[in-house]
Design an enzyme around this catalytic site. Structure first.
Site: not given
Ligand code: FRU
Length: 422
Positions: A52, A199, A267
């Site tokens: 990310d 998150r 997400e």
């Molecule tokens: C998306 C995700 C986010 C999280 C991160 C964890 O790729 O699942 O929601 O912050 O990756 O690695």
């Protein structure tokens, strides 16, 4: 305008729904399917997996360019780890570039006293205060993964002819925790046996009221325990609003969008403001759709006239970008950034080599049972080629793919330009 001359604060209302009937219209078309990534992109880091990623933006959402430098932040973890182990070791590092294409590694973005590791967020630079607001998720260690949106205030930027350094100490605050009514707690999700999320805080300044908000990924408590019951699939896009100018205090507001009965995970939600419209984007997985619905790992989006408005799924079902059918997990974690009338979309190379059909039907779940070297072989762990996306009312269209690392919308120096026009 109110009597004092300031624009009235946003009034909240109940969340709009991404309904099952709408999601039943999800279709992969030429306009929503990304080109196949044919070669591994060169990694921007010698030592770390990268997934990310988000740019340093000004308060108004534009990309920061400071003395010619652009800065991005990525979740990173040592590439000695198997890809599946990276989530428990995620650290935010920064990279800087003059052309948005060649990136140099800066180091850890900030010291992180909260949580065992950090997950996704966003970063805002206040030009007047000359300090960075790092929004991130403070996460406790595996297997609990308790998630708390957090904010680190106080880093400054030093630039020179050779590079960029982030310096200074930060004040860290927890922005909020689930209340159990609008937002499901970890404990409630355990009772229900369903995934939990709280998150990925993404900062934006309301374009009309000037208020400071974040949207984030969460779940709505529905009380349903049965994984066979669509009601257990309860993803939402939550909202918090700052209640002081220092941004150290935040209040929970109702989510802007819920996917009850439709999908469990929305997400990295984020907004793009285009032509007076609110485009709300989120990423989601095939495995998080409720029983009876089918959608790919992809970027999904909705458009509305206002923040608490009626969100219409883009392209009818909501699908904006999917991977090509022959490589359904080649990229993930798409982030849309405004660029003129269009948008630029960045993502990372995920399990590129994983191919449901030609590799003997290896599913994502099965990857973890392969020998470590094979797992690493299948994983990209770096920036994927960016895509140019046309936004036209309720429709979108992938119009071009850029060379590796062409990442940030920039006013001119666009590097090598489109590799492929469609
Ligand atoms: C998306 C995700 C986010 C999280 C991160 C964890 O790729 O699942 O929601 O912050 O990756 O690695």
């Amino acid at each position: 305008m109110s009597a004092s001359g300031s624009v009235a604060a946003v009034e909240t209302s109940d969340a709009d729904q991404w309904t099952r009937a709408e999601a039943a219209n999800i279709t992969l078309t030429n306009d929503t399917t990304a080109p196949l990534i044919e070669e591994n992109s060169e990694s921007i880091s010698d030592d770390y997996w990268i997934w990310d990623t988000w740019p340093l933006r000004n308060r108004d959402g534009s990309i920061v360019k400071i003395n010619g430098w652009q800065i991005v932040f990525s979740l990173t973890a040592s590439d000695d780890l198997v890809p599946g182990a990276r989530h428990n070791e995620a650290t935010i590092r920064y990279f800087y570039s003059r052309d948005g294409q060649t990136w140099q590694e800066g180091g850890q973005a900030f010291e992180a006293p909260l949580g065992h590791h950090q997950w996704a967020g966003s970063a805002m630079y206040d030009q007047g205060e000359e300090q960075i607001y790092h929004f991130y998720t403070a996460v406790s260690s595996f297997p609990e993964f308790r998630q708390r949106p957090a904010l680190a205030i106080g880093s400054s930027i030093e630039t020179g002819p050779q590079g960029v350094e982030l310096t200074g100490e930060q004040e860290h605050v927890i922005m909020g925790t689930p209340d159990g009514e609008l937002y499901q707690t970890l404990e409630q999700s355990r009772e229900q046996g369903i995934v939990y999320a709280f998150r990925d805080p993404w900062y934006f300044q309301h374009p009309e009221t000037g208020e400071d908000f974040v949207v984030f990924e969460a779940n709505t408590p529905t009380g349903s325990r049965d994984p066979g019951n669509p009601q257990s699939f309860n993803g939402n896009i939550g909202v918090m609003r700052a209640t002081n100018d220092e941004l150290t205090e935040w209040e929970l507001l109702p989510p802007v969008l819920e996917a009850i009965g439709t999908n469990q995970q929305l997400e990295r939600p984020h907004f793009v403001f285009n032509d007076g419209k609110w485009y709300l984007f989120t990423i989601s997985h095939k495995f998080t759709f409720a029983p009876g619905l089918d959608g790919p790992d992809g970027l999904y989006g909705f458009v509305s006239d206002s923040m608490y408005g009626d969100y219409e799924p883009l392209n009818e079902g909501g699908l904006v970008i999917a991977n090509p059918e022959e490589a359904p997990f080649q990229a993930y974690s798409w982030l849309v950034m405004p660029q003129g009338d269009n948008a630029l979309v960045e993502s990372f190379e995920n399990f590129r080599g994983l191919d449901d059909t030609s590799r003997g039907s290896i599913s994502l779940d099965e990857v973890g049972y392969l020998p470590p070297e094979e797992q690493k072989e299948l994983f990209g762990g770096t920036l994927a080629p960016s895509l140019k996306l046309q936004l036209e009312g309720t429709e979108t269209r992938i119009v071009a793919e850029f060379n590796d690392g062409h990442f940030l919308p920039s006013g001119g120096s666009s590097g090598k330009g489109p590799k492929q026009s469609r």
